[in-house]
Design a protein around this motif. Structure first.
Motif, PDB file in Angstrom:
ATOM      1  N   ALA A  99       0.832  -1.206   0.000  1.00 50.38           N
ATOM      2  CA  ALA A  99       0.000   0.000   0.000  1.00 50.38           C
ATOM      3  C   ALA A  99       0.865   1.254   0.000  1.00 50.38           C
ATOM      4  N   GLY A 103       0.201   3.460  -3.179  1.00 52.80           N
ATOM      5  CA  GLY A 103      -0.563   4.653  -2.864  1.00 52.80           C
ATOM      6  C   GLY A 103       0.242   5.915  -2.672  1.00 52.80           C
ATOM      7  N   ASP A 342     -10.115  10.969  -3.253  1.00 50.12           N
ATOM      8  CA  ASP A 342      -9.232   9.814  -3.482  1.00 50.12           C
ATOM      9  C   ASP A 342      -8.358   9.537  -2.264  1.00 50.12           C
ATOM     10  N   ALA A 346      -8.313   6.074  -0.180  1.00 50.08           N
ATOM     11  CA  ALA A 346      -7.069   5.312  -0.083  1.00 50.08           C
ATOM     12  C   ALA A 346      -6.592   5.177   1.354  1.00 50.08           C
ATOM     13  N   PRO A 350      -6.132   1.202   0.759  1.00 54.43           N
ATOM     14  CA  PRO A 350      -5.429   1.509  -0.490  1.00 54.43           C
ATOM     15  C   PRO A 350      -5.680   0.488  -1.595  1.00 54.43           C
ATOM     16  N   CYS A 351      -6.201  -0.698  -1.236  1.00 58.77           N
ATOM     17  CA  CYS A 351      -6.351  -1.768  -2.223  1.00 58.77           C
ATOM     18  C   CYS A 351      -7.757  -1.869  -2.800  1.00 58.77           C
TER      19      CYS A 351
END
Length: 364
Positions: A99, A103, A342, A346, A350-351
């Motif tokens: 992540a 990210g 966003d 996230a 994050p996935c």
């Protein structure tokens, strides 16, 4: 989860001027595991679990095994328990680091050498998961910590070194962070387990699709664990704080592995088992994305007659959950609306796959 790879959470943000007036979340399509698992022997399911769950596969397998063993009144050895906790911890470290790459550090060309070092160390740690040599885990964790130090994360209470790549990323998150109204926060913990696992087998899919605790929808994940463990005030509560919590958790888990991965010093509630009646049981496992639940009922031949699971996604992206609380009433700066939303999504996971839409609904 590969069965749901094509499914994304659909998020629509309604704006009155620049103020978030409403958030609509269309949940992902959950894989039909209850139907797929019914009538199957557990041994056959364990072979396909890694294909069914692309994320948190070790945690998923541990949750299913723990629930089934408890339903059968089997007692596991201390050695087995320690091995499973270690596997879950190693997987958590790897997922937290992924992540971080995806990210936050993907575009950081200046830190490419440190990022490559971190990725190699992560691969080495995953490779050591089934190794009988504790030294292999110690070496890999030491390399991970060194790479995180190079990126700016110190070992002193999760502090970030000024001017480092991680400090710059956190500053960037602070810069795009939305102006929000104060929100109440609550966090999922081991204290909620018995309530949840009981409802898994009582209410079934209805509860799994839209869970709640007496009308409350708590957050789960690294930041929630930090808030619960350290009894901290949840203010501030933006994407930067959640990133700090993820990095601090990685360092803490690495320290546990390096110190010998002992059960007595393991994280409280990382794997829990619950007997719910004859042939019925459940398990809870703390994975990178939050608290995961499996509940099973076995027939007299030991086959699964009923299976329910509840993933962290259903809490964090609940129509009345943490994402909605984080956005409702917030002011989004024109031109940076998408970046701000966003970042919130996230920070929660994050996935997760998602589509994001904005809709104007008139003046505030």
């Amino acid at each position: 989860m590969s069965l749901a790879a094509g499914s994304k959470i659909d998020v629509t943000v309604s704006l009155a001027a620049d103020v978030v007036a409403a958030i609509e979340i269309l949940p992902r399509v959950r894989p039909p595991l209850a139907r797929l698992f019914a009538g199957k022997q557990v041994s056959s399911l364990l072979k396909v679990l890694p294909r069914l769950f692309a994320l948190c596969a070790a945690a998923q397998q541990t949750a299913l095994l723990s629930a089934v063993e408890t339903a059968r009144d089997e007692v596991i050895t201390r050695t087995t328990k320690q091995r499973r906790i270690t596997l879950v911890v190693i997987e958590r470290i790897a997922d937290l680091l992924r992540a971080l790459f995806v990210g936050h550090l993907t575009q950081d060309i200046a830190s490419a050498a440190a990022i490559r070092s971190l990725m190699r160390a992560m691969s080495a740690l995953l490779g050591s998961a089934h190794s009988p040599r504790h030294s292999a885990q110690c070496e890999a964790t030491a390399r991970i910590v060194a790479a995180l130090n190079a990126l700016g994360m110190t070992n002193e209470g999760g502090a970030v070194r000024s001017g480092s790549p991680l400090a710059l990323r956190i500053a960037a998150l602070d810069e795009i962070d939305l102006k929000r109204i104060p929100a109440e926060h609550s966090f999922l913990s081991v204290a909620d387990d018995l309530n949840i696992v009981t409802r898994l087998l009582v209410d079934g899919a209805r509860f799994c699709y839209c869970p709640d605790l007496d009308g409350n929808v708590p957050e789960t994940g690294p930041w929630a664990r930090q808030m619960t463990r350290d009894r901290l005030s949840p203010s501030p509560s933006g994407a930067a704080e959640r990133l700090r919590a993820r990095i601090a958790e990685t360092l803490r888990l690495c320290a546990w592995l390096k110190a010998g991965a002992q059960i007595d010093s393991a994280e409280h509630g990382i794997i829990e088992r619950y007997k719910l009646g004859p042939g019925r049981a459940a398990a809870a496992v703390e994975c990178a994305r939050g608290r995961l639940y499996h509940a099973v009922e076995l027939d007299p031949q030991g086959r699964i007659s009923r299976f329910e699971f509840l993933a962290p996604t259903e809490w964090n992206f609940h129509p009345c959950g943490p994402l909605v609380r984080s956005l409702q009433g917030a002011v989004l700066t024109a031109g940076r609306r998408r970046d701000a939303v966003d970042a919130v999504i996230a920070s929660l996971d994050p996935c997760v796959g998602f589509t994001l839409n904005f809709r104007e609904v008139g003046d505030a």
